[in-house]
Scaffold this motif. Structure first.
Motif, PDB file in Angstrom:
ATOM      1  N   PHE A 296       0.891  -1.153   0.000  1.00  0.00           N
ATOM      2  CA  PHE A 296       0.000   0.000   0.000  1.00  0.00           C
ATOM      3  C   PHE A 296       0.932   1.205   0.000  1.00  0.00           C
ATOM      4  O   PHE A 296       1.865   1.267   0.808  1.00  0.00           O
ATOM      5  CB  PHE A 296      -0.898  -0.021   1.233  1.00  0.00           C
ATOM      6  N   ALA A 297       0.701   2.143  -0.921  1.00  0.00           N
ATOM      7  CA  ALA A 297       1.698   3.195  -1.148  1.00  0.00           C
ATOM      8  C   ALA A 297       1.073   4.583  -1.092  1.00  0.00           C
ATOM      9  O   ALA A 297       0.910   5.239  -2.127  1.00  0.00           O
ATOM     10  CB  ALA A 297       2.371   2.962  -2.505  1.00  0.00           C
ATOM     11  N   PRO A 298       0.703   5.057   0.093  1.00  0.00           N
ATOM     12  CA  PRO A 298       0.046   6.371   0.149  1.00  0.00           C
ATOM     13  C   PRO A 298       1.010   7.528  -0.135  1.00  0.00           C
ATOM     14  O   PRO A 298       2.203   7.442   0.157  1.00  0.00           O
ATOM     15  CB  PRO A 298      -0.460   6.444   1.592  1.00  0.00           C
TER      16      PRO A 298
ATOM     17  N   SER B 143       9.403  10.914 -11.684  1.00  0.00           N
ATOM     18  CA  SER B 143       7.939  10.898 -11.750  1.00  0.00           C
ATOM     19  C   SER B 143       7.398   9.705 -10.977  1.00  0.00           C
ATOM     20  O   SER B 143       8.107   8.721 -10.725  1.00  0.00           O
ATOM     21  CB  SER B 143       7.482  10.803 -13.199  1.00  0.00           C
ATOM     22  N   TYR B 144       6.122   9.787 -10.687  1.00  0.00           N
ATOM     23  CA  TYR B 144       5.439   8.677 -10.032  1.00  0.00           C
ATOM     24  C   TYR B 144       5.700   7.367 -10.770  1.00  0.00           C
ATOM     25  O   TYR B 144       6.008   6.342 -10.166  1.00  0.00           O
ATOM     26  CB  TYR B 144       3.925   8.965  -9.956  1.00  0.00           C
ATOM     27  N   HIS B 145       5.559   7.379 -12.101  1.00  0.00           N
ATOM     28  CA  HIS B 145       5.657   6.126 -12.857  1.00  0.00           C
ATOM     29  C   HIS B 145       7.020   5.454 -12.672  1.00  0.00           C
ATOM     30  O   HIS B 145       7.101   4.243 -12.464  1.00  0.00           O
ATOM     31  CB  HIS B 145       5.393   6.376 -14.348  1.00  0.00           C
TER      32      HIS B 145
ATOM     33  N   THR C 232      -1.546  -3.876  -6.218  1.00  0.00           N
ATOM     34  CA  THR C 232      -2.978  -3.595  -6.086  1.00  0.00           C
ATOM     35  C   THR C 232      -3.152  -2.075  -6.038  1.00  0.00           C
ATOM     36  O   THR C 232      -2.404  -1.389  -5.350  1.00  0.00           O
ATOM     37  CB  THR C 232      -3.558  -4.198  -4.783  1.00  0.00           C
ATOM     38  N   ARG C 233      -4.114  -1.572  -6.769  1.00  0.00           N
ATOM     39  CA  ARG C 233      -4.428  -0.143  -6.698  1.00  0.00           C
ATOM     40  C   ARG C 233      -5.770   0.114  -7.360  1.00  0.00           C
ATOM     41  O   ARG C 233      -6.370  -0.798  -7.933  1.00  0.00           O
ATOM     42  CB  ARG C 233      -3.305   0.706  -7.295  1.00  0.00           C
ATOM     43  N   GLY C 234      -6.217   1.361  -7.283  1.00  0.00           N
ATOM     44  CA  GLY C 234      -7.543   1.707  -7.778  1.00  0.00           C
ATOM     45  C   GLY C 234      -7.646   1.550  -9.289  1.00  0.00           C
ATOM     46  O   GLY C 234      -6.651   1.661 -10.017  1.00  0.00           O
TER      47      GLY C 234
HETATM   48  N1  GLU Z   1       0.827   7.061  -4.181  1.00  0.00           N
HETATM   49  C1  GLU Z   1      -0.147   6.636  -5.113  1.00  0.00           C
HETATM   50  C2  GLU Z   1      -1.501   7.161  -4.688  1.00  0.00           C
HETATM   51  O1  GLU Z   1      -1.657   7.531  -3.540  1.00  0.00           O
HETATM   52  C3  GLU Z   1      -0.202   5.123  -5.129  1.00  0.00           C
HETATM   53  C4  GLU Z   1      -0.306   4.574  -6.475  1.00  0.00           C
HETATM   54  C5  GLU Z   1       0.093   3.101  -6.530  1.00  0.00           C
HETATM   55  O2  GLU Z   1      -0.372   2.339  -5.685  1.00  0.00           O
HETATM   56  O3  GLU Z   1       0.904   2.764  -7.399  1.00  0.00           O
HETATM   57  O4  GLU Z   1      -2.398   7.225  -5.507  1.00  0.00           O
END
Ligand code: GLU
Length: 281
Positions: A11-13, A196-198, A214-216
């Protein structure tokens, strides 16, 4: 990274505000997938955007996750402490001739697009870069770099696609065609942030040994781009699982902006973790 048995999720907030019910739902999704796969759940703090992220939100996020019953089952990775890794990955892509410096400001890009007959948009909704700086002569490009003009680093998408075979990504046991071309010459090294995020997320998923990302479902298109980066850089291929987004009463995606209730506020109001998770759907 030692070989790990079982499904590794994360999980990556991004610590840009307090965690809310949408985050609780996403964290539980990752946690449950790790349990189902007899593996581990990891946390990563995605805080490279210094302008938007705050350390106190990161601390609060970790406290909220522990309270909900989702502590990290391994090292917590903090992106702001990993900048040399991102720089090294960018250098590899640059040396492979797959990046070019882009000196356009956001306003320049918008102006170019406004003047163009067609303005295609990428899967993330942002207008696709028209490629202005890709066409710069080598001498001009070097002169601008030598003059220290602010720039980002963009992936030359067409060149990158020529380097790899047709790619697929795996979701729910099925293979889907990975088509990152819609991102165009996406920015991998930002002018206002180290990367960048990617790039950071894809590298860190590999570094953390994540086997199931896993992500949205809003981020489903990103799987195609991340597969391309994995193929270019020789990183392992995880599987993907996308969960629905929780919506607020107005039907819009739950976020700070539409008044999502912070987990901390629910805790302070006397709710138990079980009650909070029941509200998270
Ligand atoms: N930090 C990203 C977010 O909060 C997470 C995206 C990911 O899970 O790759 O949307």
């Amino acid at each position: 990274m030692p070989a790990d048995a079982g499904t590794i999720t994360r999980f990556a907030p991004s610590p840009t505000g307090p965690l809310h019910l949408g985050h609780a739902f996403a964290a539980r999704f990752a946690w449950e997938r790790a349990r189902a796969g007899a593996g581990r759940f990891l946390i990563r703090i995605e805080d490279i955007d210094a302008g938007r992220c705050r350390p106190e939100y990161a601390e609060a996020a970790l406290a909220d996750l522990a309270w909900l019953g989702f502590p990290s089952e391994g090292e917590i990775l903090v992106q702001s402490a990993r900048l040399p890794h991102y720089a090294a990955a960018l250098a590899r892509l640059r040396e492979a001739g797959l990046l070019y410096p882009c000196f356009c400001s956001r306003a320049d890009v918008q102006r170019e697009i406004a003047g163009a007959a067609a303005a295609p948009h990428g899967p993330d909704g942002s207008p696709r870069y028209p490629g202005t700086c890709r066409a710069l002569a080598a001498g001009e490009r070097q002169a601008r770099l030598d003059a220290g003009l602010p720039h980002s680093w963009r992936l030359d998408m067409a060149a990158a696609l020529r380097r790899v075979p047709p790619l697929t990504y795996r979701e729910a046991g099925e293979r889907h065609l990975a088509d990152p071309s819609g991102f165009g010459d996406v920015v991998l090294g930002r002018r206002d942030a180290p990367a960048s995020y990617h790039l950071c997320a894809t590298l860190d998923d590999a570094a953390q040994g994540v086997t199931l990302v896993t992500r949205g479902e809003d981020l489903r298109p990103a799987a195609s781009l991340h597969r391309l980066l994995q193929a270019l850089l020789g990183w392992p291929e995880p599987e993907y699982a996308h969960h629905p987004l929780i919506c607020g009463l107005d039907g819009a995606r739950l976020s700070k902006r539409n008044g999502a209730v912070a987990i901390a506020a629910l805790r302070e109001a006397g709710f138990t973790p079980g009650q909070v998770l029941a509200r998270a759907g």
